[in-house]
Design a protein around this motif. Sequence first.
Motif, PDB file in Angstrom:
ATOM      1  N   LYS A   9       0.822  -1.217   0.000  1.00  0.00           N
ATOM      2  CA  LYS A   9       0.000   0.000   0.000  1.00  0.00           C
ATOM      3  C   LYS A   9       0.857   1.268   0.000  1.00  0.00           C
ATOM      4  CE  LYS A   9      -3.910  -2.188   2.347  1.00  0.00           C
ATOM      5  NZ  LYS A   9      -4.668  -2.313   3.619  1.00  0.00           N
ATOM      6  N   ASP A  10       2.112   1.134   0.384  1.00  0.00           N
ATOM      7  CA  ASP A  10       3.010   2.294   0.416  1.00  0.00           C
ATOM      8  C   ASP A  10       3.517   2.680  -0.971  1.00  0.00           C
ATOM      9  OD1 ASP A  10       2.803   2.391   3.187  1.00  0.00           O
ATOM     10  OD2 ASP A  10       4.590   1.155   3.500  1.00  0.00           O
ATOM     11  N   PHE A  11       3.304   1.825  -1.965  1.00  0.00           N
ATOM     12  CA  PHE A  11       3.865   2.039  -3.305  1.00  0.00           C
ATOM     13  C   PHE A  11       2.729   2.199  -4.317  1.00  0.00           C
ATOM     14  CE2 PHE A  11       7.125  -0.016  -0.866  1.00  0.00           C
ATOM     15  CZ  PHE A  11       8.315   0.579  -1.290  1.00  0.00           C
ATOM     16  N   PRO A  12       2.327   3.425  -4.600  1.00  0.00           N
ATOM     17  CA  PRO A  12       1.181   3.649  -5.499  1.00  0.00           C
ATOM     18  C   PRO A  12       1.346   3.015  -6.865  1.00  0.00           C
ATOM     19  CG  PRO A  12       1.795   5.681  -4.367  1.00  0.00           C
ATOM     20  CD  PRO A  12       2.860   4.676  -4.046  1.00  0.00           C
ATOM     21  N   ILE A  13       2.566   2.954  -7.376  1.00  0.00           N
ATOM     22  CA  ILE A  13       2.779   2.449  -8.737  1.00  0.00           C
ATOM     23  C   ILE A  13       2.382   0.984  -8.874  1.00  0.00           C
ATOM     24  CG2 ILE A  13       5.182   1.661  -8.483  1.00  0.00           C
ATOM     25  CD1 ILE A  13       5.737   3.044 -11.210  1.00  0.00           C
ATOM     26  N   LEU A  14       2.389   0.252  -7.774  1.00  0.00           N
ATOM     27  CA  LEU A  14       2.046  -1.166  -7.838  1.00  0.00           C
ATOM     28  C   LEU A  14       0.573  -1.399  -8.139  1.00  0.00           C
ATOM     29  CD1 LEU A  14       4.162  -2.553  -4.838  1.00  0.00           C
ATOM     30  CD2 LEU A  14       4.782  -2.424  -7.272  1.00  0.00           C
ATOM     31  N   ASN A  15      -0.214  -0.330  -8.093  1.00  0.00           N
ATOM     32  CA  ASN A  15      -1.649  -0.444  -8.388  1.00  0.00           C
ATOM     33  C   ASN A  15      -1.985  -0.209  -9.858  1.00  0.00           C
ATOM     34  OD1 ASN A  15      -2.443  -0.882  -5.665  1.00  0.00           O
ATOM     35  ND2 ASN A  15      -2.184   1.305  -5.257  1.00  0.00           N
ATOM     36  N   ARG A  16      -0.995   0.222 -10.640  1.00  0.00           N
ATOM     37  CA  ARG A  16      -1.320   0.559 -12.018  1.00  0.00           C
ATOM     38  C   ARG A  16      -1.352  -0.679 -12.919  1.00  0.00           C
ATOM     39  NH1 ARG A  16       2.757   3.386 -16.076  1.00  0.00           N
ATOM     40  NH2 ARG A  16       1.212   2.386 -17.417  1.00  0.00           N
ATOM     41  N   LYS A  17      -1.897  -0.484 -14.112  1.00  0.00           N
ATOM     42  CA  LYS A  17      -1.928  -1.550 -15.102  1.00  0.00           C
ATOM     43  C   LYS A  17      -1.012  -1.193 -16.267  1.00  0.00           C
ATOM     44  CE  LYS A  17      -6.399  -3.608 -14.054  1.00  0.00           C
ATOM     45  NZ  LYS A  17      -7.657  -4.150 -14.617  1.00  0.00           N
ATOM     46  N   VAL A  18      -0.444  -2.226 -16.873  1.00  0.00           N
ATOM     47  CA  VAL A  18       0.405  -2.073 -18.054  1.00  0.00           C
ATOM     48  C   VAL A  18      -0.154  -2.971 -19.144  1.00  0.00           C
ATOM     49  CG1 VAL A  18       2.711  -2.454 -19.010  1.00  0.00           C
ATOM     50  CG2 VAL A  18       2.470  -1.470 -16.727  1.00  0.00           C
ATOM     51  N   ASN A  19      -0.496  -2.365 -20.252  1.00  0.00           N
ATOM     52  CA  ASN A  19      -1.101  -3.102 -21.355  1.00  0.00           C
ATOM     53  C   ASN A  19      -2.336  -3.892 -20.902  1.00  0.00           C
ATOM     54  OD1 ASN A  19       0.828  -2.279 -23.352  1.00  0.00           O
ATOM     55  ND2 ASN A  19       2.280  -3.729 -22.451  1.00  0.00           N
ATOM     56  N   GLY A  20      -3.099  -3.277 -20.007  1.00  0.00           N
ATOM     57  CA  GLY A  20      -4.345  -3.868 -19.545  1.00  0.00           C
ATOM     58  C   GLY A  20      -4.200  -4.915 -18.469  1.00  0.00           C
ATOM     59  N   ASN A  21      -2.955  -5.155 -18.018  1.00  0.00           N
ATOM     60  CA  ASN A  21      -2.696  -6.166 -16.990  1.00  0.00           C
ATOM     61  C   ASN A  21      -2.119  -5.513 -15.738  1.00  0.00           C
ATOM     62  OD1 ASN A  21      -3.159  -8.775 -18.541  1.00  0.00           O
ATOM     63  ND2 ASN A  21      -1.666  -7.755 -19.863  1.00  0.00           N
ATOM     64  N   PRO A  22      -2.375  -6.086 -14.560  1.00  0.00           N
ATOM     65  CA  PRO A  22      -1.753  -5.554 -13.344  1.00  0.00           C
ATOM     66  C   PRO A  22      -0.231  -5.599 -13.457  1.00  0.00           C
ATOM     67  CG  PRO A  22      -3.473  -7.140 -12.798  1.00  0.00           C
ATOM     68  CD  PRO A  22      -3.259  -7.240 -14.283  1.00  0.00           C
ATOM     69  N   LEU A  23       0.412  -4.513 -13.081  1.00  0.00           N
ATOM     70  CA  LEU A  23       1.872  -4.439 -13.156  1.00  0.00           C
ATOM     71  C   LEU A  23       2.527  -5.417 -12.189  1.00  0.00           C
ATOM     72  CD1 LEU A  23       4.632  -3.102 -13.899  1.00  0.00           C
ATOM     73  CD2 LEU A  23       4.174  -1.452 -12.049  1.00  0.00           C
ATOM     74  N   ILE A  24       3.479  -6.174 -12.721  1.00  0.00           N
ATOM     75  CA  ILE A  24       4.414  -6.940 -11.885  1.00  0.00           C
ATOM     76  C   ILE A  24       5.798  -6.377 -12.167  1.00  0.00           C
ATOM     77  CG2 ILE A  24       5.492  -9.182 -11.493  1.00  0.00           C
ATOM     78  CD1 ILE A  24       2.845 -10.496 -12.066  1.00  0.00           C
ATOM     79  N   TYR A  25       6.395  -5.785 -11.148  1.00  0.00           N
ATOM     80  CA  TYR A  25       7.666  -5.083 -11.345  1.00  0.00           C
ATOM     81  C   TYR A  25       8.816  -5.950 -10.829  1.00  0.00           C
ATOM     82  CZ  TYR A  25      11.150  -1.399 -11.502  1.00  0.00           C
ATOM     83  OH  TYR A  25      12.276  -0.671 -11.791  1.00  0.00           O
ATOM     84  N   PHE A  26       9.542  -6.557 -11.784  1.00  0.00           N
ATOM     85  CA  PHE A  26      10.682  -7.412 -11.458  1.00  0.00           C
ATOM     86  C   PHE A  26      11.968  -6.835 -12.058  1.00  0.00           C
ATOM     87  CE2 PHE A  26       8.206 -11.699 -10.924  1.00  0.00           C
ATOM     88  CZ  PHE A  26       7.726 -11.248  -9.702  1.00  0.00           C
ATOM     89  N   ASP A  27      12.089  -5.508 -12.047  1.00  0.00           N
ATOM     90  CA  ASP A  27      13.312  -4.867 -12.555  1.00  0.00           C
ATOM     91  C   ASP A  27      13.978  -4.052 -11.444  1.00  0.00           C
ATOM     92  OD1 ASP A  27      15.268  -4.248 -14.402  1.00  0.00           O
ATOM     93  OD2 ASP A  27      14.160  -2.580 -15.288  1.00  0.00           O
ATOM     94  N   ASN A  28      13.966  -4.602 -10.247  1.00  0.00           N
ATOM     95  CA  ASN A  28      14.454  -3.866  -9.087  1.00  0.00           C
ATOM     96  C   ASN A  28      15.961  -3.680  -9.065  1.00  0.00           C
ATOM     97  OD1 ASN A  28      11.898  -3.533  -7.343  1.00  0.00           O
ATOM     98  ND2 ASN A  28      11.830  -5.682  -7.969  1.00  0.00           N
ATOM     99  N   ALA A  29      16.699  -4.540  -9.773  1.00  0.00           N
ATOM    100  CA  ALA A  29      18.145  -4.355  -9.829  1.00  0.00           C
ATOM    101  C   ALA A  29      18.514  -3.120 -10.643  1.00  0.00           C
ATOM    102  CB  ALA A  29      18.821  -5.593 -10.421  1.00  0.00           C
TER     103      ALA A  29
END
Length: 404
Positions: A9-29
């Motif tokens: 809940k602290d990270f607003p960007i995790l709520n967005r969609k990309v190309n109509g799908n919920p974002l999964i962000y695995f580029d943390n490095a």
Amino acid sequence: MINIDKIRKDFPILNRKVNGNPLIYFDNAATSQTPKMVMDVIVDYYSNYNANIHRGVHTLAQEATEAYEGGRRKIQQFFNAAKSHEIIFTSGTTHGINLVAQGFTHFVKEGDEVLVSAMEHHSNIVPWQMLCDRTGATLKVIPMNKEGVLLMDKYQDMLSEKTKLVVCNHVSNALGTINPIEEIIPMAHAVGAAVLIDGAQSSPHIKVDVQKLDVDFYTASAHKLCGPTGIGMLYGKEEWLAKLPPYQGGGEMIAEVTFEKTTYADLPYKFEAGTPNICGGIAFGAALDYLNQIGLDAIEQYEHELLEYATKKLLKIDGLQIYGTATDKTAVISFNIKGIHPYDIGTLLDKMGIALRTGHHCAQPVMDYFQIPGTIRASFSFYNTKEEIDRFLDCLEKARQMLT
């Protein structure tokens, strides 16, 4: 113990969609996401006390100065430096490395040697090549094996009275390997060499104590630590920072200026010419506050769970090979699927809302060693979940079937 629902809940960007799908962000490095707490600090600065620092007597300048220097003290405490003036604000890890490499022009000569590891990011290779070009020194490479582990016996053999500097990343951005810097540093010191550690990939995941490590220089970037881009830190032992000449000239880094002669300011300002990234320094401190609230030990433990969970499941996919299989790793998995170019996988996964990295990851010598053009890299953070990994694996299998 990680409260994943609360953290997300602290990270607003995790709520967005990309190309109509919920974002999964695995580029943390590449860069971590930023919590709202840090965003609020940035907005507060520009809304309430935006002013230049150190020289102003008015209230806004004094408030900005205290907040900025407060950020420096938070960095000092986070890395357990002995003194706050051993923390130099930079634009990021690359800046910190270049600052030291430029300064070592005065301490390295023809016939001397600089050792780098075989798994370095370009930012920890090119500045040392440039140093050797300027001075006539020789750059030597500490080799690694197929697991992505440095050959410490070879490193021992390479050390000599000619060795003036050893530079190594704490964690490989391309492989996830945690390098044994607790061994590397004293071995270098035994022959009189200084040591610089690139901590860009380690500092978000591992508790770092620069005094315990007895390291001479340690660098990191705020944008890997839930902070903003364009701000970073260089830790240097006071004795070394006192010897190194300024990297840039200008305002703030001076004590006295005449047309005949200039004297330089005391540490840390000797290395901080010009108006700094004031808001960045303040936000960097706020990001460390956020990480401290969660706890680095809890973060490390949870991310290791994600790493083990994903690794076991990935290895079940036909034709998949992981590069970097060291026992000691952070939550980075670089892999390829036989017969499929990494870029094609990355493109299809993006269409499904999954953000990860493909390519050589600014570590071309690593890719050359494995004789591959690049890899697919999934890198996890403490706000990721096993459910995201499951969906990623489902999408990866769909992409594999589409491309074979």
